[in-house]
Design an enzyme around this catalytic site. Sequence first.
Site, short mmCIF file in Angstrom:
data_model
loop_
_atom_site.label_atom_id
_atom_site.label_comp_id
_atom_site.label_asym_id
_atom_site.label_seq_id
_atom_site.Cartn_x
_atom_site.Cartn_y
_atom_site.Cartn_z
N SER A 24 0.83 -1.22 0.00
CA SER A 24 0.00 0.00 0.00
C SER A 24 0.86 1.26 0.00
CB SER A 24 -0.86 0.07 1.27
OG SER A 24 -1.66 -1.06 1.38
N HIS A 55 -3.70 0.22 -4.18
CA HIS A 55 -3.08 -0.85 -4.96
C HIS A 55 -3.52 -0.68 -6.41
CE1 HIS A 55 -1.40 -3.60 -1.87
NE2 HIS A 55 -2.21 -2.91 -1.10
N HIS A 77 -5.36 -9.84 -1.47
CA HIS A 77 -5.35 -10.14 -0.03
C HIS A 77 -6.48 -11.11 0.29
CE1 HIS A 77 -3.73 -6.01 -0.45
NE2 HIS A 77 -2.95 -6.32 0.56
N TYR A 79 -8.47 -10.83 2.76
CA TYR A 79 -9.66 -10.10 3.22
C TYR A 79 -10.55 -9.62 2.08
CZ TYR A 79 -6.91 -5.82 2.32
OH TYR A 79 -6.16 -4.83 1.74
N GLU A 80 -10.02 -9.62 0.85
CA GLU A 80 -10.84 -9.22 -0.30
C GLU A 80 -11.78 -10.34 -0.72
OE1 GLU A 80 -8.36 -6.54 -3.18
OE2 GLU A 80 -6.99 -7.93 -2.21
N ALA A 107 2.85 -2.36 3.90
CA ALA A 107 2.58 -1.35 4.92
C ALA A 107 2.21 -2.12 6.18
CB ALA A 107 1.42 -0.47 4.48
N MET A 205 -1.42 -7.52 6.94
CA MET A 205 -2.41 -8.44 6.35
C MET A 205 -1.92 -9.06 5.04
SD MET A 205 -5.66 -5.87 6.85
CE MET A 205 -5.82 -4.86 8.33
N SER A 206 -0.62 -9.10 4.84
CA SER A 206 -0.13 -9.63 3.55
C SER A 206 1.22 -10.30 3.74
CB SER A 206 0.00 -8.48 2.54
OG SER A 206 1.07 -7.62 2.90
N ASN A 229 1.83 3.34 10.48
CA ASN A 229 1.13 3.83 11.68
C ASN A 229 1.60 2.99 12.85
OD1 ASN A 229 -0.64 1.75 10.06
ND2 ASN A 229 -1.15 1.48 12.22
N HIS A 241 -7.06 4.33 7.09
CA HIS A 241 -6.36 3.83 5.88
C HIS A 241 -5.67 4.97 5.13
CE1 HIS A 241 -5.25 1.07 2.77
NE2 HIS A 241 -5.99 1.64 1.85
N1 HPA Z 1 -2.58 -3.36 11.24
C1 HPA Z 1 -2.69 -4.25 10.25
N2 HPA Z 1 -2.32 -3.99 9.01
C2 HPA Z 1 -1.80 -2.78 8.76
C3 HPA Z 1 -1.66 -1.80 9.75
C4 HPA Z 1 -2.07 -2.11 11.07
O1 HPA Z 1 -1.98 -1.30 12.01
N3 HPA Z 1 -1.12 -0.71 9.16
C5 HPA Z 1 -0.94 -1.02 7.86
N4 HPA Z 1 -1.34 -2.28 7.60
#
Ligand code: HPA
Length: 266
Positions: A24, A55, A77, A79-80, A107, A205-206, A229, A241
């Site tokens: 991302s 993406h 991903h 989650y998609e 990310a 998540m990847s 973050n 996001h």
């Molecule tokens: N958690 C999960 N996935 C992420 C995060 C997070 O804080 N930041 C970017 N991808």
Amino acid sequence: MKEQIQYLESRIKVRPEIAIVLGSGLGPMANEVTDATVIPYEDIPGWPLSTAVGHAGKLIFGQLEGRNVVVMSGRAHLYEGHSIDKVVLGARVMARLGATKVILTNAAGGINLSYNRGALVLITDHLNLQGTNPLLGPNDDSLGPRFPDMTFCYSPRLRQLALETAQRIGSTLHQGVYACLSGPTYETPAEIRYLRIIGADLVGMSTVPEAIALNHMGAEVVAFSCVTNMAAGITNEKIHHDEVLETGRDVSQQFINLIRAMLPSV
Ligand code: HPA
């Protein structure tokens, strides 16, 4: 996998030796490829389309620092709603096309308190907490063994190269263990406390499904997180996001510099 390989072989001029998967906000790297053949995912039969904001959704074949590369801008991903097979399809196809050295980026939320927003982290190991594994089911012996070793999932040679390169170009590169969850919710503060106790420095998540599938195939993997973050509950703020994408964009040049500087020796 056969139909994607056949299609891509008909489109590309040279086989890639190195694949780079962009997370991302790291999309700008795709613009650096020269002599580029850009292939939108829609054109590739059976290719999972990226729905995640940030993406793009294209493969870019070409040259970077004199190496034949393929850049995957946008990944699938779990989650998609994609099956785990589709999540790793891109990585497998690129490796089969010749890219047996793979740079994965993502990310991530920072759990380790020594990180801050924008930090670059070399992934040393992972915790697969997605509740699935791309190698579940009958083993495809043409890809790799039934019980692949994961001791050196993240190539010691490429990790060493990444650390030396960062030092050479004066870029700070942290190291850490990446915990992979399914998402799409960000974690709760309690989940982050739990992840810290079990040894995670980063959460995302990847990356892990791809790293597993690539190791199975004998590819050399190196992976980086951009801490977009701090993870939930570490600061008193909500995670957005937009913030994830913005931080990704802010550090993408530093990321690009590091990867470019590494490439000649990958
Ligand atoms: N958690 C999960 N996935 C992420 C995060 C997070 O804080 N930041 C970017 N991808």
